[in-house]
Design a protein around this motif. Structure first.
Motif, short mmCIF file in Angstrom:
data_model
loop_
_atom_site.label_atom_id
_atom_site.label_comp_id
_atom_site.label_asym_id
_atom_site.label_seq_id
_atom_site.Cartn_x
_atom_site.Cartn_y
_atom_site.Cartn_z
N PHE A 14 -14.23 -21.14 15.57
CA PHE A 14 -13.77 -22.32 16.29
C PHE A 14 -13.89 -23.62 15.49
N ARG A 15 -14.62 -23.62 14.40
CA ARG A 15 -14.79 -24.85 13.63
C ARG A 15 -13.44 -25.32 13.10
N PRO A 16 -13.09 -26.60 13.31
CA PRO A 16 -11.81 -27.10 12.80
C PRO A 16 -11.75 -27.03 11.28
N ILE A 17 -10.60 -26.68 10.75
CA ILE A 17 -10.40 -26.63 9.31
C ILE A 17 -9.16 -27.44 8.96
N ASP A 18 -9.12 -27.92 7.72
CA ASP A 18 -8.03 -28.79 7.30
C ASP A 18 -6.70 -28.05 7.23
N THR A 19 -6.74 -26.75 6.95
CA THR A 19 -5.51 -25.99 6.77
C THR A 19 -5.50 -24.78 7.68
N PRO A 20 -5.14 -24.94 8.95
CA PRO A 20 -5.06 -23.79 9.86
C PRO A 20 -4.04 -22.77 9.33
N PRO A 21 -4.38 -21.50 9.34
CA PRO A 21 -3.46 -20.48 8.80
C PRO A 21 -2.23 -20.32 9.67
N GLN A 22 -1.13 -19.97 9.01
CA GLN A 22 0.14 -19.73 9.69
C GLN A 22 0.52 -18.26 9.55
N ALA A 23 1.08 -17.71 10.61
CA ALA A 23 1.55 -16.32 10.55
C ALA A 23 2.78 -16.23 9.65
N TYR A 24 2.91 -15.13 8.94
CA TYR A 24 4.07 -14.93 8.08
C TYR A 24 4.33 -13.44 7.92
N THR A 25 5.43 -13.11 7.31
CA THR A 25 5.77 -11.72 7.04
C THR A 25 5.42 -11.39 5.60
N ALA A 26 4.60 -10.38 5.43
CA ALA A 26 4.16 -10.01 4.08
C ALA A 26 5.35 -9.54 3.25
N PRO A 27 5.43 -9.97 2.00
CA PRO A 27 6.55 -9.53 1.14
C PRO A 27 6.44 -8.06 0.81
N GLU A 28 7.55 -7.48 0.47
CA GLU A 28 7.58 -6.06 0.11
C GLU A 28 6.87 -5.84 -1.23
N VAL A 29 6.50 -4.60 -1.45
CA VAL A 29 5.85 -4.22 -2.71
C VAL A 29 6.88 -3.57 -3.62
N ARG A 30 7.02 -4.12 -4.79
CA ARG A 30 8.01 -3.63 -5.74
C ARG A 30 7.57 -2.29 -6.33
N GLN A 31 8.52 -1.44 -6.55
CA GLN A 31 8.25 -0.15 -7.20
C GLN A 31 8.10 -0.35 -8.71
N SER A 32 7.66 0.69 -9.38
CA SER A 32 7.47 0.61 -10.83
C SER A 32 8.79 0.27 -11.53
N THR A 33 8.68 -0.59 -12.54
CA THR A 33 9.88 -1.04 -13.26
C THR A 33 10.14 -0.25 -14.53
N GLY A 34 9.15 0.52 -14.98
CA GLY A 34 9.31 1.25 -16.23
C GLY A 34 9.16 0.39 -17.45
N ALA A 35 8.59 -0.81 -17.29
CA ALA A 35 8.40 -1.71 -18.43
C ALA A 35 7.37 -1.13 -19.40
N VAL A 36 7.47 -1.52 -20.64
CA VAL A 36 6.52 -1.10 -21.67
C VAL A 36 5.14 -1.68 -21.34
N GLN A 37 4.11 -0.83 -21.37
CA GLN A 37 2.75 -1.28 -21.09
C GLN A 37 2.09 -1.77 -22.39
N THR A 38 1.61 -2.98 -22.38
CA THR A 38 0.99 -3.58 -23.55
C THR A 38 -0.38 -4.12 -23.18
N ALA A 39 -1.40 -3.68 -23.88
CA ALA A 39 -2.76 -4.15 -23.59
C ALA A 39 -3.08 -5.38 -24.44
N LEU A 40 -3.86 -6.27 -23.88
CA LEU A 40 -4.31 -7.42 -24.64
C LEU A 40 -5.15 -6.94 -25.82
N SER A 41 -5.02 -7.62 -26.92
CA SER A 41 -5.67 -7.19 -28.15
C SER A 41 -7.18 -7.34 -28.06
#
Length: 435
Positions: free
Chosen positions: A84-111
């Motif tokens: 119940f404590r007031p907050i500066d940014t009350p949350p708003q309801a929204y629709t979660a975005p879809e999850v993208r499938q694998s793109t097949g991109a080349v996997q590169t690890a940081l050195s």
């Protein structure tokens, strides 16, 4: 006169008959008195023990009552603080975005090679990386400070580094324009600012150019991009409080999903500021196409990158003339970088949170997370080592080229030749990957 044995025994017998009953009576009376005294002492002890037991029970009862009242009070305070404590940014309801499938991109690890790491000494938390004239520039803050009260622009050639200029506050982004001037977005507890440093006076003077929009202080400025026509684009992550810096503001926007982020454009020719696009749930990165005609904006909460005509004004994210160029991203996008061939690099501050998006329509639970504080919020977001910290995609045909792994909370990205440099939260190094 001598007394014989018989006489002695008779005397003892007479004495026993005469004195014995008196002695026995005395002993009996003494024993009865002792018994009565012992009985009284026992009664007193019993009464004292009963009194002590009663007092102890009363004290325990009062303690249990006080503990119950205290516990109920703490519970009520906790319920108030989390629900119940007031907050500066009350949350708003929204629709979660879809999850993208694998793109097949080349996997590169940081050195992991130390030769591919740019050490910055005591500097920490790289928020932006740019390349100019063969040097790599990074915005960072001194590791000796507890908070980002002062940030430096650090230049390195790989072998040594030097501080070019310092600003009070958090240096969240910078960009070079065609004339060599340096444009900065700086965030302080009082608000954000778009600043400029002339190419001939770096380190000497930083001029504040924009500090207000329609009389209100700028919010959490997060990125800046200079166009070939001289116009300067800058992003405000959202309407959240800026007291705790950009990272906290972005986290708050992720949980609240207020969609109050804006991108503005400043024209040095007439010193005007115009709105480009609004309704962004965390505007955290900007990039311009090589010809400067298309503007890309990363949207944290919607896990996408919007694209629009750079000359467009007063657009709404997802509305007419502002569509998602790349959506369903595996993480929450932050800094963007564009190569000359049209390859767009997208960095990820955090991996996608299943809990957050499962509760996209629950303002109660997300409100609890907002009220719970920074420590709990940080546990909701992270970037596992096997999750992509950045991706590269072609803006020409939409094909995904690379996925970079091995970083943590990627806050900056910058391709330079055969390398891509990355900034990581709370790191004293600029990481890189070979491509």
């Amino acid at each position: 006169m001598r007394i014989g044995l018989v006489e002695f025994l008779m005397i003892l017998a007479i004495a026993s008959l005469t004195v014995g009953p008196q002695v026995a009576l005395f002993v009996d009376r003494w024993m009865r008195r002792a018994n009565r005294a012992n009985a009284r002492a026992a009664r007193r002890r019993a009464e004292y023990a009963a009194q002590m037991a009663a007092e102890r029970d009363a004290l325990l009862k009062r303690f249990r009552t006080a503990s119950t009242v205290f516990g109920v009070g703490i519970l009520l305070a906790l319920v108030y603080a989390l629900v119940f404590r007031p907050i500066d940014t009350p949350p708003q309801a929204y629709t979660a975005p879809e999850v993208r499938q694998s793109t097949g991109a080349v996997q590169t690890a940081l050195s992991a090679d130390s030769r591919d790491v740019l050490a910055l000494g005591d500097y920490q938390g790289v928020d932006c990386i740019r390349e100019q004239d063969g040097f790599v520039y990074a915005a960072a803050y001194n590791g000796a400070t507890l908070k980002k009260r002062k940030s430096d622009l650090v230049r390195t050639d790989g072998g040594s580094f030097s501080a070019i200029l310092s600003v009070d506050g958090e240096l969240t982004g910078f960009a070079f324009d065609a004339d060599g001037d340096l444009w900065l977005t700086v965030l302080t507890p009082g608000g954000g600012a778009l600043c400029r440093a002339r190419h001939d006076s770096w380190g000497a003077a930083v001029e504040q150019v924009v500090t207000q929009i329609d009389g209100a202080p700028l919010g959490a400025v997060s990125a800046v991009e200079a166009g070939p026509d001289g116009k300067v684009y800058f992003a405000v992550a959202g309407g959240e409080a800026v007291d705790n810096g950009l990272e906290a503001a972005l986290r708050t926007e992720l949980l609240a999903h207020t969609g109050t982020g804006w991108v503005y454009v400043y024209d040095p020719a007439d010193r005007s500021v115009q709105r480009v696009v609004g309704g962004v749930a965390g505007a955290s990165g900007l990039a311009l196409s090589p010809d400067g005609r298309t503007l890309y904006v990363s949207d944290l909460g919607n896990r996408c990158v919007w694209s629009m005509d750079a000359d467009a004004r007063e657009l709404t994210a997802g509305g007419k003339n502002c569509q998602s160029a790349f959506s369903g991203l595996p993480g929450y996008p932050g800094a963007l970088a564009m190569e000359a061939d049209g390859t767009l690099y997208i960095s990820y501050r955090w991996a996608r949170s299943g809990w957050l998006e499962k509760n996209a329509d629950s303002t109660l639970l997300r409100g609890i997370a907002l009220r719970a504080g920074q420590n709990l919020q940080e546990k909701l977001f992270g970037l596992p080592s096997d999750a992509p910290c950045a991706e590269a995609v072609s803006t020409a045909d939409g094909s995904w080229k690379r996925a970079f792994t091995g970083g943590s909370s990627c806050t900056a990205v910058c391709p330079v030749g055969s390398k891509v440099y990355f900034g990581a939260a709370d790191s004293a190094q600029v990481l890189s990957a070979r491509i």
